[in-house]
Design an enzyme around this catalytic site. Sequence first.
Site, PDB file in Angstrom:
ATOM      1  N   THR A  12      43.748  14.856 -14.003  1.00  0.00           N
ATOM      2  CA  THR A  12      44.701  13.929 -14.597  1.00  0.00           C
ATOM      3  C   THR A  12      45.613  14.626 -15.590  1.00  0.00           C
ATOM      4  O   THR A  12      46.803  14.323 -15.675  1.00  0.00           O
ATOM      5  CB  THR A  12      43.938  12.798 -15.323  1.00  0.00           C
ATOM      6  OG1 THR A  12      43.007  12.216 -14.412  1.00  0.00           O
ATOM      7  CG2 THR A  12      44.896  11.720 -15.810  1.00  0.00           C
ATOM      8  N   ASP A  47      33.180  11.749 -19.538  1.00  0.00           N
ATOM      9  CA  ASP A  47      33.707  12.026 -18.196  1.00  0.00           C
ATOM     10  C   ASP A  47      32.745  12.925 -17.419  1.00  0.00           C
ATOM     11  O   ASP A  47      33.167  13.823 -16.705  1.00  0.00           O
ATOM     12  CB  ASP A  47      35.081  12.685 -18.294  1.00  0.00           C
ATOM     13  CG  ASP A  47      35.866  12.603 -16.987  1.00  0.00           C
ATOM     14  OD1 ASP A  47      35.495  11.784 -16.117  1.00  0.00           O
ATOM     15  OD2 ASP A  47      36.839  13.357 -16.828  1.00  0.00           O
ATOM     16  N   VAL A  88      44.189  23.842 -12.872  1.00  0.00           N
ATOM     17  CA  VAL A  88      43.366  24.978 -13.272  1.00  0.00           C
ATOM     18  C   VAL A  88      43.563  26.109 -12.260  1.00  0.00           C
ATOM     19  O   VAL A  88      43.513  25.886 -11.045  1.00  0.00           O
ATOM     20  CB  VAL A  88      41.874  24.594 -13.352  1.00  0.00           C
ATOM     21  CG1 VAL A  88      41.032  25.800 -13.778  1.00  0.00           C
ATOM     22  CG2 VAL A  88      41.664  23.442 -14.330  1.00  0.00           C
ATOM     23  N   GLY A 119      41.823  23.874  -9.035  1.00  0.00           N
ATOM     24  CA  GLY A 119      41.560  22.465  -9.300  1.00  0.00           C
ATOM     25  C   GLY A 119      42.737  21.775  -9.944  1.00  0.00           C
ATOM     26  O   GLY A 119      43.598  22.407 -10.563  1.00  0.00           O
TER      27      GLY A 119
END
Length: 321
Positions: A14, A125, A18, A11
């Site tokens: 911003t 988020d 990962v 992944g």
Amino acid sequence: MERYKAINEVGEGTFGTVWRAINKQTGETVAIKKLKREYHTWEECINTREVKSLRRMTHPNIVKLKEVIKENNTLYFVFEYMECNLYQLMKDRARLFSEAEIRNWCFQVLKGLAYIHQQGYFHRDLKPENLLVSKDAIKIADFGLARENDSQPPFTEYVSTRWYRAPEVLLKSPTYSSAVDMWAMGAIMAELFTLRPLFPGSSEADEMYKICSVIGTPTESEWADGVKLASVIINYELPQMKGVHLSALVPTASEEAINLMTLLCSWDPSKRPTALEALQHPFFRSCFHKIPPSPRFKTKNCNLPKMAAGKQEHPPPPARI
């Protein structure tokens, strides 16, 4: 970092990338988040928002931060590894989830949210990509935008992916609260039922249009602060729309599920249930024995007035942004 062997990137966000990795000493699979910006001192590292919040949190529905490593001015977070995120589960799925599956996931996420809010934080988020799944467990991840409840305003304008952003954030309110997480939870819950976003706006103005088209334009009596924000803060004229009953858009959901989503997606943040209140909604009746008693909680009246269920054509799910 020599103790870990990177396997593949899983992944990118911003603030960093990962990777799935293996601990060479123990053979354990972990997720390692490499942050993009440089950190020159250890004090900088431990004062990052994500570290400060996660150091205080231990809960079965919050992804576990196992280790923080600083190497050559680069900061790495080592997390427990989860198989995939909720968006990945939904995007290629041909069959709808059962209500029992949705109830189980939402119950776990709300338990995690209740804990986060009790610790004095709100996530800001919450979206399917930040809900990680392994077998029957689901955990909240990515606390890069988390804020403390007593943080001083004004808050950052850009919070969460647009489709899950609460109206008070879209209207640029200088202050908001953990109620933004509850709005996102309502949108995610609806998406789990239909496999398509509830408010798929292509811009901030279009996002407000989509919200008005679903839940109707707010009146002064419904949300005076929001009407004032629109006209005074951003000089925005709210589109005048009646909205539809959620059962028309989420036809497979039970009446109790519709009721909870309607409450969560209330215009007025003060009218949204808290995470603890949502856990005690009748939708989770079969889960009640799993909730610790709360002497402060009073059950809300969940009998909402019926609305006419008009027909609405659903476009194909739009590409994610």
